[in-house]
Scaffold this motif. Structure first.
Motif, short mmCIF file in Angstrom:
data_model
loop_
_atom_site.label_atom_id
_atom_site.label_comp_id
_atom_site.label_asym_id
_atom_site.label_seq_id
_atom_site.Cartn_x
_atom_site.Cartn_y
_atom_site.Cartn_z
N LEU A 67 4.96 10.86 4.95
CA LEU A 67 4.87 9.41 4.89
C LEU A 67 3.97 9.11 3.69
O LEU A 67 2.75 9.29 3.77
CB LEU A 67 4.28 8.89 6.20
N VAL A 68 4.59 8.72 2.58
CA VAL A 68 3.83 8.52 1.34
C VAL A 68 3.35 7.08 1.29
O VAL A 68 4.14 6.13 1.24
CB VAL A 68 4.69 8.86 0.12
N LEU A 69 2.02 6.93 1.34
CA LEU A 69 1.43 5.60 1.36
C LEU A 69 0.91 5.24 -0.03
O LEU A 69 0.16 6.02 -0.63
CB LEU A 69 0.28 5.60 2.38
N VAL A 70 1.34 4.08 -0.54
CA VAL A 70 0.82 3.61 -1.83
C VAL A 70 0.22 2.22 -1.61
O VAL A 70 0.50 1.56 -0.62
CB VAL A 70 1.92 3.56 -2.91
N ASP A 71 -0.61 1.80 -2.54
CA ASP A 71 -1.19 0.45 -2.50
C ASP A 71 -0.17 -0.51 -3.10
O ASP A 71 0.28 -0.33 -4.23
CB ASP A 71 -2.49 0.44 -3.31
N ALA A 72 0.22 -1.52 -2.32
CA ALA A 72 1.26 -2.46 -2.77
C ALA A 72 0.89 -3.10 -4.10
O ALA A 72 1.77 -3.44 -4.90
CB ALA A 72 1.49 -3.53 -1.70
N ARG A 73 -0.41 -3.25 -4.34
CA ARG A 73 -0.84 -3.90 -5.60
C ARG A 73 -0.54 -3.02 -6.80
O ARG A 73 -0.42 -3.50 -7.92
CB ARG A 73 -2.34 -4.21 -5.55
N ASP A 74 -0.46 -1.70 -6.57
CA ASP A 74 -0.21 -0.77 -7.70
C ASP A 74 1.27 -0.57 -7.94
O ASP A 74 1.67 -0.05 -8.98
CB ASP A 74 -0.83 0.60 -7.41
N TRP A 75 2.09 -0.86 -6.91
CA TRP A 75 3.53 -0.59 -7.02
C TRP A 75 4.12 -1.27 -8.25
O TRP A 75 3.73 -2.40 -8.53
CB TRP A 75 4.26 -1.07 -5.75
N PRO A 76 5.01 -0.61 -9.02
CA PRO A 76 5.67 0.68 -8.75
C PRO A 76 4.92 1.91 -9.25
O PRO A 76 5.51 2.98 -9.28
CB PRO A 76 7.00 0.54 -9.47
N ALA A 77 3.64 1.77 -9.61
CA ALA A 77 2.91 2.95 -10.08
C ALA A 77 2.55 3.84 -8.89
O ALA A 77 2.08 3.34 -7.87
CB ALA A 77 1.65 2.52 -10.82
N VAL B 161 0.29 12.14 -6.02
CA VAL B 161 1.08 11.67 -4.88
C VAL B 161 2.58 11.76 -5.18
O VAL B 161 3.38 12.13 -4.32
CB VAL B 161 0.68 10.21 -4.52
N ALA B 162 2.93 11.45 -6.42
CA ALA B 162 4.34 11.43 -6.81
C ALA B 162 5.01 12.77 -6.51
O ALA B 162 6.18 12.82 -6.11
CB ALA B 162 4.47 11.08 -8.29
N ALA B 163 4.23 13.85 -6.68
CA ALA B 163 4.78 15.19 -6.45
C ALA B 163 5.29 15.34 -5.02
O ALA B 163 6.18 16.15 -4.75
CB ALA B 163 3.72 16.24 -6.75
N LEU B 164 4.70 14.58 -4.09
CA LEU B 164 5.08 14.70 -2.68
C LEU B 164 6.03 13.59 -2.23
O LEU B 164 6.41 13.51 -1.07
CB LEU B 164 3.82 14.69 -1.81
N ALA B 165 6.39 12.72 -3.17
CA ALA B 165 7.21 11.56 -2.81
C ALA B 165 8.69 11.80 -3.06
O ALA B 165 9.46 10.86 -3.23
CB ALA B 165 6.73 10.32 -3.56
N GLY B 166 9.07 13.06 -3.09
CA GLY B 166 10.46 13.40 -3.40
C GLY B 166 11.42 13.01 -2.29
O GLY B 166 11.07 12.23 -1.41
N PRO B 167 12.63 13.57 -2.33
CA PRO B 167 13.64 13.24 -1.33
C PRO B 167 13.15 13.60 0.07
O PRO B 167 12.44 14.59 0.25
CB PRO B 167 14.83 14.14 -1.71
N GLY B 168 13.49 12.79 1.04
CA GLY B 168 13.07 13.06 2.40
C GLY B 168 11.76 12.42 2.75
O GLY B 168 11.39 12.36 3.91
N ALA B 169 11.03 11.94 1.75
CA ALA B 169 9.76 11.28 2.04
C ALA B 169 10.02 9.83 2.43
O ALA B 169 11.01 9.23 2.02
CB ALA B 169 8.84 11.34 0.82
N LEU B 170 9.13 9.30 3.25
CA LEU B 170 9.22 7.89 3.64
C LEU B 170 8.17 7.15 2.82
O LEU B 170 6.98 7.38 2.96
CB LEU B 170 8.95 7.78 5.14
N LEU B 171 8.65 6.27 1.93
CA LEU B 171 7.76 5.59 0.99
C LEU B 171 7.32 4.26 1.59
O LEU B 171 8.15 3.42 1.95
CB LEU B 171 8.53 5.38 -0.32
N VAL B 172 6.00 4.06 1.70
CA VAL B 172 5.46 2.86 2.35
C VAL B 172 4.39 2.25 1.46
O VAL B 172 3.52 2.95 0.95
CB VAL B 172 4.85 3.22 3.73
#
Ligand code: GDP
Length: 447
Positions: free
Chosen positions: A302-312, A317-328
């Motif tokens: 479950l890859v958690l990012v700060d909405a204010r930074d999105w899409p950065a 973290v990006a290394a673990l955000a590959g296919p199969g990850a749930l991006l939140v």
């Protein structure tokens, strides 16, 4: 180690004060023990209200239901007595004291009742394991899988394979042992073809994405993200939900904190990992390394990012955000505009742990992921590494047994024997029954 011929007793119900507690006694002295406590034995398998007293001084202990299950129609296959008494510590202490003073009677060791049931052929090993899993089951799906196993779904499947392999072995051995008999060569060919079919069934059973094992353990979900994106806030929010069955806040090092969730009957173990960022010191570097390792082996990230930074997304973290990850994207309460897709077309699930917005959608997504990974559609699934290891051995041995081309029958027989043993290991049947019995029964050789 205590002798197996002892009579054993234990409180079979849960710990602590309760309306009723069940004390179970099993072994040759069970009838005498019940008679000594209750005066007389009730008829077999009929509950009777009895006054229980200490046989030594006739000190009354309790009034309760007593049951008598003479061998072999009992859980263990031995003489069994059951006392349904009031679940207070003084009652249970008095009973344990009275039973413990009887000759040849002692407290049971962990698992000893089930062990005796296994040794007396009441359960095979997979059924005994199913019983243990049923007692440990925390969610509906775990309960269903354990009950299926306890009722023999795996035992029947593996027992069927074993019987077919024993039969194939019998045909191969018959050809070796009785070369002069007029054996039907077609029969041996058919038996080997059936062994090849068993091999294919085992291979299909092994290639199940480890559903059964993961259902036992729970789907392993790792929350990953940079520091301060709200990982521990999210885990706390999950732990406070009704569905959180255990809020196991272990791990003082803040390495990994886990919450067990029950979503629609599917078990999930959600772990918060240390924040991923460029480490400032060795200690932090170790934490980041462990977090990344845990995330990599997880069933779902479950890859958690700060909405204010999105899409950065930070590089770590990006290394673990590959296919199969749930991006939140958390802290959606702090951004006004809807989230736009990133360069790869991904749109994260919007979430605000602070306001609760997006949490139901996140739970739905998690439940769907769990169902997809764990639902085997009711087919009996391999549930333990122990089974997997033995079946891998069986499959390898069968590959040799049914290999194409000319091969000495003795070698095929040896491979088949190894396969029979490996499948038998799962069931707890270590003896390869006398193959000649099968031979004689099936071919009437020398009748
Ligand atoms: P972690 O380091 O990723 O575990 O982040 P924390 O859970 O410790 O949260 C970091 C900070 O963000 C805390 O001050 C939280 O109160 C705050 N925070 C967490 N979730 C939200 C949210 O949805 N909205 C807002 N505004 N703040 C949040």
């Amino acid at each position: 180690v205590h002798p197996a011929g002892d009579t054993i007793f234990a409180v079979a119900s849960g710990r602590g004060r309760a309306g009723v507690a069940v004390v179970r006694i099993s072994g040759p002295a069970a009838g005498a023990a019940l008679g000594a406590l209750a005066g007389t034995l009730p008829p077999a398998r009929v509950a009777r209200l009895a006054r229980l007293a200490d046989p030594q001084d006739r000190d009354p202990i309790d009034r309760g239901l007593v049951l008598w299950f003479p061998a072999p129609s009992s859980f263990t296959g031995e003489d069994v007595a059951e006392l349904h008494v009031h679940g207070g510590s003084a009652v249970l202490a008095a009973l344990a004291g009275a039973l413990g003073r009887m000759a040849g009677v002692r407290p049971a060791e962990a698992g000893e009742f089930t062990r005796r049931a296994f040794e007396n052929g009441k359960l095979d090993l997979t059924e005994a394991e199913g019983l243990a899993d049923l007692v440990a089951a925390e969610t509906a799906a775990q309960r269903r899988q354990a009950l299926r196993q306890l009722e023999g779904a795996l035992g029947t499947l593996y027992g069927g394979w074993r019987r077919r392999l024993v039969r194939a072995l019998a045909f191969v051995e018959a050809a070796i042992d009785f070369p002069d008999e007029d054996l039907d060569p077609e029969a041996e060919r058919r038996a080997l073809a059936d062994a090849a079919a068993v091999r294919a069934e085992i291979a299909a059973h092994l290639a199940d994405g480890e559903r059964g094992e993961r259902l036992r353990d729970g789907l392993d979900v790792a929350i990953v993200g940079a520091p301060n994106v709200g990982k521990s806030s999210l885990l706390n929010a999950l732990a406070k939900r009704d569905a959180a069955i255990v809020a196991d806040m272990a791990g003082t090092t803040r390495d990994v904190i886990e919450v067990h969730l029950d979503l629609g009957g599917w078990p999930l173990v959600v772990a918060d990992t240390a924040g991923l960022r460029e480490a400032r010191d060795v200690v932090e570097a170790e934490g980041v390394r462990r977090a990344a390792a845990r995330a990599e082996t997880a069933d779902l990230r479950l890859v958690l990012v700060d909405a204010r930074d999105w899409p950065a997304i930070p590089a770590e973290v990006a290394a673990l955000a590959g296919p199969g990850a749930l991006l939140v994207a958390n802290k959606i309460d702090l951004v006004a505009a809807p989230l736009a897709p990133d360069a790869e077309g991904r749109v994260p699930l919007p979430l605000s742990v602070a306001t609760g917005m997006g949490l139901p959608e996140l739970l739905t997504a998690l439940e769907r992921a769990a169902a997809e990974a764990l639902d085997g559609g009711g087919a009996p699934a391999l549930t333990r590494a122990r089974h997997r290891a033995a079946l891998v051995d069986a499959e390898a041995a069968l590959a040799g047994a049914v290999a194409e081309g000319r091969r000495a029958p003795e070698l095929r027989a040896e491979d088949l024997r190894m396969a029979v043993r490996a499948v038998g290991r799962v069931l707890g049947k270590v003896d390869v029954e006398r193959i000649l019995d099968v031979v004689f029964a099936e071919f009437c050789i020398g009748k």
